[in-house]
Scaffold this active site. Structure first.
Site, PDB file in Angstrom:
ATOM      1  N   GLY A   5     -13.955   7.530  -8.603  1.00 53.94           N
ATOM      2  CA  GLY A   5     -12.479   8.382  -8.859  1.00 53.94           C
ATOM      3  C   GLY A   5     -11.485   7.607  -7.830  1.00 53.94           C
ATOM      4  O   GLY A   5     -10.234   8.046  -8.026  1.00 53.94           O
TER       5      GLY A   5
ATOM      6  N   CYS B 171       0.886  -1.116   0.153  1.00 52.57           N
ATOM      7  CA  CYS B 171       0.044  -0.200   0.163  1.00 52.57           C
ATOM      8  C   CYS B 171       0.866   1.432  -0.109  1.00 52.57           C
ATOM      9  O   CYS B 171       1.768   1.422   1.109  1.00 52.57           O
ATOM     10  CB  CYS B 171      -0.884  -0.075   1.206  1.00 52.57           C
ATOM     11  SG  CYS B 171      -1.901   1.627   1.227  1.00 52.57           S
TER      12      CYS B 171
ATOM     13  N   HIS C 192      -8.610   7.835   2.436  1.00 51.56           N
ATOM     14  CA  HIS C 192      -8.102   9.239   2.571  1.00 51.56           C
ATOM     15  C   HIS C 192      -9.285  10.062   2.132  1.00 51.56           C
ATOM     16  O   HIS C 192      -9.914   9.972   1.510  1.00 51.56           O
ATOM     17  CB  HIS C 192      -6.806   9.175   1.507  1.00 51.56           C
ATOM     18  CG  HIS C 192      -7.059   8.984   0.486  1.00 51.56           C
ATOM     19  ND1 HIS C 192      -7.108   7.482   0.006  1.00 51.56           N
ATOM     20  CD2 HIS C 192      -7.628   9.630  -0.711  1.00 51.56           C
ATOM     21  CE1 HIS C 192      -7.656   7.436  -1.542  1.00 51.56           C
ATOM     22  NE2 HIS C 192      -7.767   8.787  -1.815  1.00 51.56           N
TER      23      HIS C 192
ATOM     24  N   ASN D 221     -13.521   9.346  -1.811  1.00 49.49           N
ATOM     25  CA  ASN D 221     -13.943   8.809  -2.922  1.00 49.49           C
ATOM     26  C   ASN D 221     -13.976   7.299  -2.417  1.00 49.49           C
ATOM     27  O   ASN D 221     -13.101   6.678  -1.714  1.00 49.49           O
ATOM     28  CB  ASN D 221     -12.844   8.864  -4.220  1.00 49.49           C
ATOM     29  CG  ASN D 221     -12.978  10.288  -4.680  1.00 49.49           C
ATOM     30  OD1 ASN D 221     -13.970  10.814  -4.944  1.00 49.49           O
ATOM     31  ND2 ASN D 221     -11.860  10.733  -5.100  1.00 49.49           N
TER      32      ASN D 221
ATOM     33  N   CYS E 214       0.331   3.510   3.088  1.00 54.27           N
ATOM     34  CA  CYS E 214       0.963   2.810   4.508  1.00 54.27           C
ATOM     35  C   CYS E 214       2.588   3.021   4.308  1.00 54.27           C
ATOM     36  O   CYS E 214       3.231   3.337   5.304  1.00 54.27           O
ATOM     37  CB  CYS E 214       0.817   1.297   4.374  1.00 54.27           C
ATOM     38  SG  CYS E 214      -0.873   0.764   5.078  1.00 54.27           S
TER      39      CYS E 214
ATOM     40  N   HIS F 219      -9.756  13.793   1.026  1.00 49.59           N
ATOM     41  CA  HIS F 219      -9.122  14.978   0.160  1.00 49.59           C
ATOM     42  C   HIS F 219      -9.600  16.087   0.821  1.00 49.59           C
ATOM     43  O   HIS F 219     -10.953  16.322   1.092  1.00 49.59           O
ATOM     44  CB  HIS F 219      -9.876  14.753  -1.458  1.00 49.59           C
ATOM     45  CG  HIS F 219      -9.446  13.743  -2.140  1.00 49.59           C
ATOM     46  ND1 HIS F 219      -8.102  13.898  -2.994  1.00 49.59           N
ATOM     47  CD2 HIS F 219      -9.911  12.675  -2.114  1.00 49.59           C
ATOM     48  CE1 HIS F 219      -7.983  12.747  -3.572  1.00 49.59           C
ATOM     49  NE2 HIS F 219      -8.875  12.058  -3.379  1.00 49.59           N
TER      50      HIS F 219
HETATM   51  P1  AMP Z   1      -8.144   8.787  -5.071  1.00 43.95           P
HETATM   52  O1  AMP Z   1      -8.247   8.829  -6.360  1.00 43.95           O
HETATM   53  O2  AMP Z   1      -9.195   9.439  -4.358  1.00 43.95           O
HETATM   54  O3  AMP Z   1      -7.945   7.404  -4.472  1.00 43.95           O
HETATM   55  O4  AMP Z   1      -7.062   9.895  -4.577  1.00 43.95           O
HETATM   56  C1  AMP Z   1      -5.439   9.331  -4.857  1.00 43.95           C
HETATM   57  C2  AMP Z   1      -4.818  10.543  -4.524  1.00 43.95           C
HETATM   58  O5  AMP Z   1      -3.271  10.200  -4.206  1.00 43.95           O
HETATM   59  C3  AMP Z   1      -4.820  11.249  -5.962  1.00 43.95           C
HETATM   60  O6  AMP Z   1      -5.323  12.601  -5.626  1.00 43.95           O
HETATM   61  C4  AMP Z   1      -3.020  11.051  -6.264  1.00 43.95           C
HETATM   62  O7  AMP Z   1      -2.774  12.400  -6.859  1.00 43.95           O
HETATM   63  C5  AMP Z   1      -2.623  10.866  -4.984  1.00 43.95           C
HETATM   64  N1  AMP Z   1      -1.136  10.641  -4.856  1.00 43.95           N
HETATM   65  C6  AMP Z   1      -0.787   9.268  -5.611  1.00 43.95           C
HETATM   66  N2  AMP Z   1       0.311   8.941  -5.465  1.00 43.95           N
HETATM   67  C7  AMP Z   1       0.917   9.910  -4.586  1.00 43.95           C
HETATM   68  C8  AMP Z   1       2.075  10.241  -3.638  1.00 43.95           C
HETATM   69  N3  AMP Z   1       3.291   9.141  -3.877  1.00 43.95           N
HETATM   70  N4  AMP Z   1       2.112  11.169  -2.965  1.00 43.95           N
HETATM   71  C9  AMP Z   1       1.074  12.110  -2.751  1.00 43.95           C
HETATM   72  N5  AMP Z   1      -0.148  11.913  -3.309  1.00 43.95           N
HETATM   73  C10 AMP Z   1      -0.176  10.762  -4.203  1.00 43.95           C
HETATM   74 ZN    ZN Z   2      -2.485   1.116   3.590  1.00 42.49          ZN
END
Ligand code: AMP
Ligand code: ZN
Length: 119
Positions: A98, A5, A105, A92, A8, A107
Site C-alpha cells: 500500500g 518528493c 513515514h 508500508n 520533502c 502511520h
Molecule cells: P502510504 O500509502 O503508506 O505511502 O501513505 C501515504 C499517505 O500519504 C496516504 O495515507 C495519503 O493519504 C497521504 N498523503 C498523500 N498526500 C498527502 C498530503 N499532501 N498531505 C498529507 N498527507 C498526504
Molecule cells: Zn523525501
C-alpha cells in the site's frame, strides 16, 4: 531533500500540511485522507524511500520517529484516558503493502477500534 518528493516538500514548507510535531530530525503532520479519527504521518527529515533502504546510520532517526508516534498517541489519549484503548503504527514498504509515497513515514492511527489481520 529529494527534488520530486512530496514529503520533502512538506518538510520544506513548499506544500502546505497540518504539522503537529517538528524537531531537528523528525516532522509529523495530519494525513490528507484520514483512515481513522487520528491519522498522523511521522517522517524523518532525511529522505529515504522506505524501510528497505534504511541503514545503520538511520537507526537513531527511526527510533525517534517511533517515539514521536508514542508521544503523539499519549497526547491524544489514544491508549489511556480516551474512548478507545489502542492505536496502530504502520510502515508500508513497497507497492503491494500500500505504499504510495516513497519517503519513509510511520502511520499513527487511532480513535477507533482496528481489526486484525489488516486488509
Ligand atoms: P502510504 O500509502 O503508506 O505511502 O501513505 C501515504 C499517505 O500519504 C496516504 O495515507 C495519503 O493519504 C497521504 N498523503 C498523500 N498526500 C498527502 C498530503 N499532501 N498531505 C498529507 N498527507 C498526504
Ligand atoms: Zn523525501
Amino acid at each position: 531533500m529529494s527534488q520530486d518528493c512530496l514529503f520533502c516538500k512538506i518538510a520544506a514548507r513548499e506544500i502546505p500540511a497540518k504539522l503537529v510535531y517538528e524537531d531537528d530530525e523528525v516532522f509529523a503532520f495530519e494525513d490528507i485522507n484520514p483512515q481513522a479519527p487520528t491519522h498522523i504521518l511521522i517522517c524523518p527529515k532525511k529522505h529515504f524511500a522506505s524501510l528497505d533502504v534504511a541503514t545503520r546510520e538511520d537507526e537513531a532517526v527511526i527510533g525517534k520517529v517511533m517515539l514521536a508516534a508514542a508521544q503523539l498517541a499519549r497526547e491524544r489519549k489514544l491508549l489511556a484516558g480516551g474512548t478507545f484503548s489502542g492505536y496502530r503504527t504502520v510502515f508500508n514498504t513497497g507497492k503491494d503493502s500500500g505504499q504510495t509515497v516513497f519517503h519513509l513515514h510511520l502511520h499513527l492511527l487511532g480513535g477507533r477500534s482496528f481489526r486484525w489481520p489488516p486488509g
